[in-house]
Design an enzyme around this catalytic site. Structure first.
Site, mmCIF file in Angstrom:
data_model
loop_
_atom_site.group_PDB
_atom_site.id
_atom_site.type_symbol
_atom_site.label_atom_id
_atom_site.label_comp_id
_atom_site.label_asym_id
_atom_site.label_seq_id
_atom_site.Cartn_x
_atom_site.Cartn_y
_atom_site.Cartn_z
ATOM 1 C CB SER A 198 -0.866 0.018 1.259
ATOM 2 O OG SER A 198 -0.051 0.262 2.384
ATOM 3 C CG ASP A 199 1.396 5.934 -1.068
ATOM 4 O OD1 ASP A 199 2.370 5.979 -0.271
ATOM 5 O OD2 ASP A 199 1.206 6.814 -1.922
ATOM 6 C CD1 TRP A 200 5.205 5.295 4.779
ATOM 7 C CD2 TRP A 200 4.897 4.110 2.910
ATOM 8 N NE1 TRP A 200 6.271 4.425 4.634
ATOM 9 C CE2 TRP A 200 6.106 3.696 3.514
ATOM 10 C CE3 TRP A 200 4.503 3.469 1.737
ATOM 11 C CZ2 TRP A 200 6.924 2.695 2.967
ATOM 12 C CZ3 TRP A 200 5.316 2.477 1.197
ATOM 13 C CH2 TRP A 200 6.493 2.110 1.814
#
Ligand code: BGC
Length: 705
Positions: free
Chosen positions: A229-231
């Site tokens: 995932s992105d952060w």
């Protein structure tokens, strides 16, 4: 450490630990973005940004500088996959040598709107160019055993409300434009990881979107790495695991507990956990840390700085050069205007930032490059910058990651300008902008438009220098397009140097004096005004509605992004896609097009000018109008020539797979290559077509995605 550890050997708790990053707090290398967890003695694999070089923070004791390469929009401006692959390899080596196993790059979202704050981190408005440059980049990084992570998958073309906005886009547009670079990179470079994006896509967070992450990415394209995932993306880790988002970053103990509980309560089948845990395990086993590589902390920064120079040199785009204003004599006297000579922007802000070993601003580059800089004038700017940014402005140039508004440019009076015109051969005016992650650029003076003081500076300098027959050159040090039409007629030459990395000044000096013959071309259109872009037609199309806090953005223009739009609707851009001048001239001859199971295109490029140079030849194809409405033409192949001396010829041979001519038919859910007559258009830009030829397909071809 258990070497042959298998998923079957792990407890539920251990498997879930594999799916969740070790959190922000557990970063052993200063400035990295995150790590995996040390399950059963497996190494923690460190991850670092970002697209322009390794982003770690130089430590005052154990210094960890990394090469600041030119930003990705400039890498794409080279149109040179071999060079980009070498840059990727160098970045991969730096990652590996600093103990990092995963490089969180490249960014391959599409330049849909010139105001997107991260366009500098992305390659192009065209999916083929973005895809091919990404392939080279990923191959380079992974050739040294470090994972590359193409991001942000998908439809993340704006920073406004990026973590919540719902991007509405039809399937044809998605597949032909926004997914295409990902499809190309997955099929041709086999990245070990893909990062899903923050936004929602047609109602679902991409990290929770099974259609995107499992059906399209794995089942259709054959992706065999991990999706991270992105952060902090998404709102439901259980849905993320179900959708096929294997690793949740940066992760937290709370997410680990939540997933374990969900399995125990029967909300999440353990099969999903096993599936992703197996993938993450295989992924960890590929990394240098698992293989026992001992970080040297001593990458070959000296070699890499040469590459940073070379990449920037090939990415410079010469936008204007009236009456051969450039190149200057190597010892020309130059009056340098604008605070950007000192505060040169080398890279963008946010996770795309880098901390290099050194940085050469434009003033120092010109001084060292043999040009005779008017030191009195430049000292006025040096003092002005010190007064306004503080004595330690130099330090800030190295470390600063915060945005600063451009300084007012009323620094010298018209009388002073007249004096400098009398004693110099040329004026160079630097215009600088920056942008970064988390916010979009603004359609205001000081960002997309010149400030009043910048405009006055260009006017006064042009008036005084032209009165004495001296030339005026503008250097654009910008992350993505700015408005140029209202002032470009005042000046003789414009050099676009983007955010050129640590070698900025040296590259600018060498372009001015002709040691570098510019050979970059635009990977993105410079519109006459930002409001010409199709996405600007209504606020619902960008940045979304409600306008003060967009929740939904519609990709209203469909496939008509960039040149596909300007060509179709007859809108004149300021500088078109694929445009870029050279100090020499090229001719195109002998086009041959043959067709069997693919289309073979060959032609010659001849240097008919005075300087050695490289040309970027572009092949566009115009499809017949079949059942779907189509762009006028689409880029299908390109090639940068080798360095050609005056009179030299390069024979170019390119192949286009017939399937690459397909458009996606939403209603039939099929890719379709229409039958009929196709035109092959070979040119120096999307609007400078030099040779054409035709071929006919007698039968329609269709295939499933
Ligand atoms: C960015 C990513 C980046 C990550 C880790 C996020 O905010 O969108 O591109 O890789 O942070 O730094």
């Amino acid at each position: 450490m258990s070497r042959d550890i298998r998923v079957e050997d792990l407890s539920l708790e251990e498997k879930v630990q594999l799916l969740v990053g070790a959190s922000w707090h557990l970063r052993r290398i200063h400035g990295t973005a995150g790590e995996t967890r040390p399950v059963r003695g497996l190494p923690m694999v460190a991850m670092a940004d970002g697209p322009s070089g390794i982003r770690i923070e130089p430590n005052p004791i154990r210094r960890w500088p990394a090469t600041a390469f030119p930003v990705p929009i400039m890498l794409a401006s080279t149109w040179n996959p071999e060079l980009v692959e070498a840059v990727g390899r160098a970045m991969g080596e730096e990652a590996r040598d600093y103990g990092i196993g995963v490089f969180l790059a490249p960014g391959i979202n599409i330049h849909r709107h010139p105001l997107c704050g991260r366009n500098f981190e992305y390659f192009s408005e065209d999916p083929l160019l973005a895809g091919k440059i990404a392939v080279a980049y990923v191959k380079g990084v992974q050739s040294v055993g470090v994972a590359a992570t193409p991001k942000h998958f998908a439809a993340n073309e704006q920073e406004t409300n990026r973590t919540t906005v719902d991007t509405i886009v039809d399937e044809r547009t998605l597949r032909e434009i926004y997914l295409k670079p990902f499809e190309i990179v997955v099929k041709e470079a086999k990245p070990w990881a893909i990062m899903s994006s923050y936004n929602k896509l047609n109602g679902k967070y991409t990290s929770q979107n099974e259609w995107l992450l499992t059906k399209v990415l794995r089942e259709e394209w054959g992706f065999d790495g991990i999706v991270m995932s992105d952060w902090g993306a998404g709102d439901n880790p259980i849905e993320q695991v179900k959708a096929g988002n294997d690793l949740i970053m940066p992760g937290s103990d709370e997410i680990v507990s939540r997933l374990i509980e969900a399995v125990k309560r029967g909300e999440l089948s353990e099969d999903y956990v096993n599936r992703s845990a197996a993938r993450v395990l295989e992924f960890i086993k590929r990394t240098p840390a698992y293989k026992g590589y001992k970080p040297t902390n001593a990458p070959n920064l000296k070699e890499h700085s040469k590459l940073a120079y070379e990449a920037a040199a090939e990415g410079v785009v010469l936008l204007k050069n009236n009456n051969e204003a450039l190149p200057l004599n190597t010892n020309a006297k130059v009056a340098l205007f604008g605070t950007g000579q000192i505060e040169t922007n080398r890279g963008g802000l946010g996770s795309g930032h880098t901390h290099p070993r050194y940085f050469i601003n434009i003033l120092d580059g010109l001084r060292n490059g043999g040009l005779r800089v008017d030191e009195e004038l430049s000292s006025i700017y040096v003092n002005y910058v010190k007064e306004n940014r503080g004595e330690d402005y130099l330090c800030a140039l190295y470390y600063e990651e915060a945005y600063s508004e451009p300084l007012p440019q009323d620094v010298v009076s018209e009388e002073q300008v007249r004096k400098y015109a009398e004693r110099n051969d040329a004026a160079v005016v630097v215009i600088s902008r920056n942008s970064g992650e988390g916010w979009d650029r603004r359609a205001i003076k000081g960002d997309y438009y010149l400030t009043d003081s910048e405009r006055r500076l260009i006017e006064v300098v042009s008036k005084q220098f032209h009165a004495l027959g001296r030339r005026v050159i503008v250097v654009l040090n910008v992350p993505s397009p700015i408005e140029v039409v209202s002032w470009r007629d005042l000046v003789d030459a414009i050099i676009l140097v983007w955010l050129p990395g640590q070698e900025a000044g040296r590259v600018v000096a060498d372009v001015l004096t002709g040691r570098i013959n510019p050979s970059g071309k635009l990977p993105t259109t410079f519109p006459r005004d930002w409001s010409d872009v199709p996405a600007a037609k209504a606020v619902e199309c960008y940045p979304g509605t409600p306008p003060d806090n967009p929740k939904v953005v519609k990709y209203c223009e469909g496939v008509y992004v960039g040149y596909r739009y300007y060509d179709k609707y007859g809108i004149e851009p300021a500088y078109e896609f694929g445009f870029g001048l050279s100090y020499t001239r090229f001719e195109y001859r002998n086009l041959r097009v043959t067709i069997d199971d693919s289309v073979k295109v060959s032609f010659d490029v001849i240097n008919v000018g005075k300087y050695p140079g490289k040309e970027i030849a572009q092949v566009y194809v115009k499809a017949p109008q079949g059942s779907l409405d189509k762009p006028v033409q689409e880029l299908k192949a390109f090639k940068k020539t080798r360095l050609l001396n005056p009179g030299e010829v390069d024979h170019i041979e390119l192949t286009i797979n017939i399937k690459e001519l397909a458009s996606f038919n939403d209603a039939k859910r099929l890719w379709i290559v229409d039958k009929g007559e196709y035109e092959v258009r070979v040119g120096a830009s999307s609007r400078d077509i030099r040779l054409t030829s035709k071929f006919t397909l007698n039968n329609e071809i269709s295939f499933k995605p």
